[in-house]
Design an enzyme around this catalytic site. Structure first.
Site, mmCIF file in Angstrom:
data_model
loop_
_atom_site.group_PDB
_atom_site.id
_atom_site.type_symbol
_atom_site.label_atom_id
_atom_site.label_comp_id
_atom_site.label_asym_id
_atom_site.label_seq_id
_atom_site.Cartn_x
_atom_site.Cartn_y
_atom_site.Cartn_z
ATOM 1 C CG ASN A 1 -1.502 1.200 1.598
ATOM 2 O OD1 ASN A 1 -2.478 1.843 0.660
ATOM 3 N ND2 ASN A 1 -1.097 2.041 2.429
ATOM 4 C CB SER B 1 -3.638 -0.695 -8.591
ATOM 5 O OG SER B 1 -3.241 0.031 -9.482
ATOM 6 C CE1 TYR C 1 -0.693 7.429 -7.392
ATOM 7 C CE2 TYR C 1 -2.355 7.622 -9.141
ATOM 8 C CZ TYR C 1 -1.814 7.132 -7.857
ATOM 9 O OH TYR C 1 -2.691 6.535 -7.137
ATOM 10 C CE LYS D 1 -0.882 3.537 -7.256
ATOM 11 N NZ LYS D 1 -0.286 2.556 -6.135
#
Length: 281
Positions: A80, A131, A145, A149
């Site tokens: 996480n 995700s 970013y 992901k």
């Protein structure tokens, strides 16, 4: 009693999930960069708070070993820990790019690599990779970013095929907009010598905030889905969270590729897209 190791539990989704699993009767190894600052999660014998830097393999192994020593085994890992950098790509420094990939991508790979021998030894395990809707759809000002992901989505989906042979469950968690002030606390580009993008960044981020503020999921709501995923033995890979995520994925799946891209341009950067259309006529 099952045990889960969670990274990035100092706040937000990580902390909410640690509490959720503890209340559901799990042992929890709650890891973070600065455990000495944490007070709330230290009040249970079923909770072990440990220092873990996802970029430091020694730190990762120490947390895993301490968890096994205290609870006997680890049944699940939730990756996480991560952060976002928002702003035009050109304004980001090389240091920013490397830090983002080191945490958001290599960090997930590092912790996963470290736990897999234990899962194989146990003959089972569950891997939950957090995700984002941003692993399957994109927004303006989020290129770096999204790159991280999308990498996690591809890695996890492919890994899920490999780990079937080892009886290891793999899950991808895809939250949409959340109440964690993720955007507000994210780093903007640091190259102040480039001013061209300032207006674009400001308008795009304000538009994103306005369009998504009413569909934000709470950290607790996301944690509830993660708990369900950890207990789900159906083979489901992806868990979509949030009305905004469902809406945008539906748009992506029902429109042609170009229709979808034009829809996103017109929705999230209309001032710039309309100007381009009008000057092209």
């Amino acid at each position: 009693m099952k045990t889960i190791l969670i990274t990035g539990t100092s706040s937000g989704i990580g902390k909410a999930t640690a509490k959720k699993f503890l209340n559901a009767g799990w042992n929890v190894i709650a890891t973070m960069r600065s455990p000495e600052k944490e007070e709330e999660l230290k009040n249970s014998n079923a909770m072990l708070v440990m220092k873990l830097e996802v970029t430091d393999m020694n730190s990762i192994q120490k947390a895993i070993d301490a968890g096994i020593e205290k609870f006997g085994k680890i049944d699940a890992l939730m990756n996480n820990a991560g952060f976002g950098t928002f702003g035009a790509f050109e304004t980001a420094t090389q240091k920013q790019v490397e830090e983002l990939f080191n945490v958001n991508v290599y960090g997930y790979l590092n912790v996963t690599r470290a736990i897999l021998p234990h899962f194989r030894e146990n003959g089972k395990g569950t891997l939950l990779n957090v995700s984002s809707q941003g692993g399957r759809i994109t927004f303006p000002t989020c290129s770096l970013y999204h790159a991280t992901k999308f990498a996690i989505e591809g890695f996890t989906e492919s890994l899920s095929y490999e780990l079937i042979s080892e009886n290891i469950e793999v899950k991808i968690i895809e939250p949409g907009a959340t109440d964690t002030s993720f955007v507000g606390s994210a780093n903007m580009g640091e190259n102040d010598s480039i001013i061209n993008y300032q207006k674009f960044d400001k308008i795009a981020l304000e538009t994103y905030g306005k369009l998504n503020e009413k569909s934000q999921s709470t950290s607790d709501e996301i944690a509830e889905v993660i708990l369900e995923a950890a207990n789900d033995k159906s083979g489901q890979l992806r868990y979509i969270i949030g009305e905004d995520t469902k809406r945008l994925l539906n748009a992506r799946n029902t429109m042609t590729d170009q229709e979808y891209v034009d829809y996103m341009r017109g929705t999230y950067i209309p001032e710039f897209w309309d100007k381009k259309i009008n000057t092209s006529i």
